[in-house]
Design an enzyme around this catalytic site. Sequence first.
Site, PDB file in Angstrom:
ATOM      1  N   LYS A   1       1.240  -1.342   0.168  1.00 51.44           N
ATOM      2  CA  LYS A   1      -0.256  -0.421   0.263  1.00 51.44           C
ATOM      3  C   LYS A   1       1.228   1.220   0.131  1.00 51.44           C
ATOM      4  O   LYS A   1       0.507   1.700   0.782  1.00 51.44           O
ATOM      5  CB  LYS A   1      -0.638  -0.012   1.208  1.00 51.44           C
ATOM      6  CG  LYS A   1      -2.144   1.093   0.950  1.00 51.44           C
ATOM      7  CD  LYS A   1      -3.135   1.036   0.470  1.00 51.44           C
ATOM      8  CE  LYS A   1      -4.432   1.947   0.213  1.00 51.44           C
ATOM      9  NZ  LYS A   1      -5.010   1.868  -0.574  1.00 51.44           N
TER      10      LYS A   1
ATOM     11  N   ASP B   1      -5.270  -3.017  -2.205  1.00 56.12           N
ATOM     12  CA  ASP B   1      -7.034  -2.881  -2.687  1.00 56.12           C
ATOM     13  C   ASP B   1      -6.973  -3.360  -4.387  1.00 56.12           C
ATOM     14  O   ASP B   1      -8.483  -4.190  -4.526  1.00 56.12           O
ATOM     15  CB  ASP B   1      -7.416  -1.817  -2.265  1.00 56.12           C
ATOM     16  CG  ASP B   1      -6.327  -0.472  -3.244  1.00 56.12           C
ATOM     17  OD1 ASP B   1      -5.539  -1.026  -3.002  1.00 56.12           O
ATOM     18  OD2 ASP B   1      -7.053   0.476  -3.431  1.00 56.12           O
TER      19      ASP B   1
ATOM     20  N   ASP C   1      -2.140 -12.024   4.729  1.00 57.60           N
ATOM     21  CA  ASP C   1      -3.797 -13.085   5.787  1.00 57.60           C
ATOM     22  C   ASP C   1      -4.878 -12.939   5.167  1.00 57.60           C
ATOM     23  O   ASP C   1      -5.496 -13.972   4.804  1.00 57.60           O
ATOM     24  CB  ASP C   1      -3.337 -12.439   7.049  1.00 57.60           C
ATOM     25  CG  ASP C   1      -5.144 -13.059   7.740  1.00 57.60           C
ATOM     26  OD1 ASP C   1      -5.287 -14.469   7.635  1.00 57.60           O
ATOM     27  OD2 ASP C   1      -5.477 -12.155   8.546  1.00 57.60           O
TER      28      ASP C   1
HETATM   29  C1  IPM Z   1      -3.909 -17.896  10.137  1.00 59.21           C
HETATM   30  C2  IPM Z   1      -5.158 -16.974  10.783  1.00 59.21           C
HETATM   31  C3  IPM Z   1      -4.027 -16.580  12.073  1.00 59.21           C
HETATM   32  C4  IPM Z   1      -3.370 -14.930  11.042  1.00 59.21           C
HETATM   33  C5  IPM Z   1      -4.840 -16.234  13.544  1.00 59.21           C
HETATM   34  C6  IPM Z   1      -4.909 -17.066  13.249  1.00 59.21           C
HETATM   35  C7  IPM Z   1      -3.981 -16.206  13.997  1.00 59.21           C
HETATM   36  O1  IPM Z   1      -5.851 -16.310  10.173  1.00 59.21           O
HETATM   37  O2  IPM Z   1      -2.771 -18.153   9.384  1.00 59.21           O
HETATM   38  O3  IPM Z   1      -4.721 -17.022   8.481  1.00 59.21           O
HETATM   39  O4  IPM Z   1      -3.765 -14.452  10.909  1.00 59.21           O
HETATM   40  O5  IPM Z   1      -2.419 -15.400  11.357  1.00 59.21           O
HETATM   41 MG    MG Z   2      -5.837 -16.204   8.064  1.00 64.82          MG
END
Ligand code: IPM
Ligand code: MG
Length: 354
Positions: A189, A221, A245
């Site tokens: 970003k 985005d 994530d």
């Molecule tokens: C992932 C999960 C984890 C993260 C959580 C459970 C802490 O969402 O492995 O993607 O955010 O990394």
């Molecule tokens: Mg995750």
Amino acid sequence: MKLAVLAGDGIGPEIVGQALKVLRALAQDGLKIELEEAPFGGAGFDAHGDPLPEATLKLARAADAVLCGAVGGPKYDALPRAQRPEQGILRIRKELGLFANLRPAVLYPELVGASTLKPEIVSGLDLMIVRELTGDIYFGEPRGRRQNASGAREGFDTMLYSEPEIRRIAEIGFQAAMKRRKKLCSVDKENVLETSRLWREVVNEVGKNHREVELSHMYVDNAAMQLVRNPRQFDVIVTGNMFGDILSDEASMLTGSIGMLPSASLDARSKGLYEPSHGSAPDIAGKNLANPLATILSTAMMLRYTFSKDEWAYRIEAAVKDVLAQGYRTADIHEAGSRKVGTSEMGDAVVAAL
Ligand code: IPM
Ligand code: MG
């Protein structure tokens, strides 16, 4: 090969159970593997008051690889942050230095109808998200809660990346691209964040040593949009912890079900933690409904990345393709005309196919 098995919570024990069936079947064929289980996540909290109990961390450190199920559940939602199951997974990543998270998103031809996107958009999809896993806003300090001058509550986190952290994950991204279609898209970003400006600069610098790879940059985005507009434009995506994530959950859905996607989290020497990309699904836990294929495919990644046993990894992947071709489907990928099976039947089908 020593494997620490941390089944965790929710559907974790069921899906890990199927992956262990597969490993035991391979052991009968000569794969030398030792397994030891330990409580982790909510189960760790229940047993020892800690989502990552000392003994579990010790076992994970001593092992060559770690196989995880999933962590978390409503029972633990009200606990203070340090005791929540998610903290177990975040701490083990940090403690073991597992900075490189590889999340492939592959659409099996048999599952094209299970995707929410049109077949002409997703068929043939095969991309890899390389997510940085031990830095960013997940770990940056300071973080906390305070009251501002007018007495209102504030919450704050710090998004932070250092040059070496960016350099080493960029390097993994380029290496992954070299083994594939030689295209790397770095997602940031940069139009808003200082962290991302540094990120882009360093990725470009690393790119100078990898001229064979076609490097591009994309704002997060736009990347979120492009993933549903034209996902096949991507080969390897490299990005930070939080963007990765979010984008990896999005990418998983393109393949029909997050229940199909494995992941590897690697340190600098390819020691790894392997887990499905999905969560603990408390709503279906204990009901023999969960799809074990992501966890089974995670053991294939383990054999490939940590143990350099490509042939064994390939056997598992071929067995999974085979059961899909035979029509076996768990509820998440079930369609009219397919053979609906439960978690353990799916595990048995993979063992039979092996
Ligand atoms: C992932 C999960 C984890 C993260 C959580 C459970 C802490 O969402 O492995 O993607 O955010 O990394
Ligand atoms: Mg995750």
